[in-house]
Scaffold this motif. Sequence first.
Motif, short mmCIF file in Angstrom:
data_model
loop_
_atom_site.label_atom_id
_atom_site.label_comp_id
_atom_site.label_asym_id
_atom_site.label_seq_id
_atom_site.Cartn_x
_atom_site.Cartn_y
_atom_site.Cartn_z
N HIS A 131 0.83 -1.21 0.00
CA HIS A 131 0.00 0.00 0.00
C HIS A 131 0.86 1.26 0.00
O HIS A 131 0.61 2.21 -0.75
N PHE A 132 1.90 1.23 0.82
CA PHE A 132 2.81 2.37 0.91
C PHE A 132 3.46 2.65 -0.44
O PHE A 132 3.56 3.80 -0.88
N LEU A 133 3.85 1.58 -1.12
CA LEU A 133 4.50 1.71 -2.42
C LEU A 133 3.57 2.36 -3.43
O LEU A 133 3.95 3.28 -4.15
N ARG A 134 2.31 1.90 -3.47
CA ARG A 134 1.35 2.46 -4.41
C ARG A 134 1.10 3.94 -4.13
O ARG A 134 1.00 4.76 -5.04
N CYS A 135 1.02 4.29 -2.85
CA CYS A 135 0.79 5.70 -2.49
C CYS A 135 2.02 6.54 -2.85
O CYS A 135 1.88 7.67 -3.34
N LEU A 136 3.20 6.00 -2.60
CA LEU A 136 4.43 6.73 -2.92
C LEU A 136 4.51 6.98 -4.42
O LEU A 136 4.87 8.06 -4.86
N GLU A 137 4.13 5.97 -5.21
CA GLU A 137 4.11 6.14 -6.67
C GLU A 137 3.15 7.24 -7.07
O GLU A 137 3.45 8.07 -7.93
N THR A 138 1.96 7.23 -6.45
CA THR A 138 0.96 8.25 -6.73
C THR A 138 1.51 9.63 -6.41
O THR A 138 1.37 10.57 -7.19
N GLN A 139 2.14 9.74 -5.24
CA GLN A 139 2.71 11.00 -4.81
C GLN A 139 3.72 11.50 -5.84
O GLN A 139 3.69 12.67 -6.24
N VAL A 140 4.60 10.61 -6.29
CA VAL A 140 5.63 10.99 -7.26
C VAL A 140 4.98 11.42 -8.58
O VAL A 140 5.38 12.41 -9.19
#
Lengths: 161, 92
Positions: free
Chosen positions: A137-146
């Motif tokens: 989940h963290f990874l997907r959110c981090l990707e979204t943020q980027v």
Amino acid sequence: MKTPSNSIKRRFALKFLRTLVRIRKSTHQPSPSQSSTWEIRRRAQRIKLAAYSSMARTVGSKRAWSRALTMKLRAAMGNRPWSMIKQESKKMTRRKLIAKRKRHMEKDLNSGVQELRRLVPGGQWMDPLSLMQETAHFLRCLETQVRVMRSIVAEGEGFPC
Amino acid sequence: MSSRRSRSMQSGSSRITEDQITDLVSKLQRLIPEFRNRRSDKVSASKVLQETCNYIRSLQREVGDLSERLSELLGSLETDSDQASIIRSLLM
């Protein structure tokens, strides 16, 4: 396993943009002279914290990583939530013990898991299963943020002054 | 890699099997761009974790870099320029 949706992207973008406007207002030089390198670097640090904080607030208290990140950011930004940290660590003590025992058993995956625990907010206290779920989940959110940050930069840099 | 003996991690109330972790690791594998093309399960769990860490670190580096560029953009923004009105309209 739940994954972030488009609404997270929209809600993050809105929060982040609002914070950017606020940062700009508080750091904008009225004179036409360029900001110094130091000012740019310092503002960049605020923007970076704003990005992570906007994402953490968008996700809210739903995930362990966002709760851990929120606490970490509050400490970084100078608030003194020592009482909150103490409360959280009381809850965590038993979990920490369990986590510690399990860590001893993670022999083959050891180095990868240990590193992951450092990278994912709150990872130190999670059992391996939760760690994997939170990482996804963290990874997907981090990707979204980027992705959102990239498009804002692209918009801004696409218009020459 | 390791021997194939089945391993269950018992501690107090919860019981985690190696299968559960392998399953989650393969789910993680699908999120990493490095491995998305490879359909096989031949990637070891530790490699997936390693690449996950690398990927997270590269994303974090990019956040830092993008923040620098945003900072420069904010510094060069004129009050009533096109950029400012774009940001304002995005917030409406």
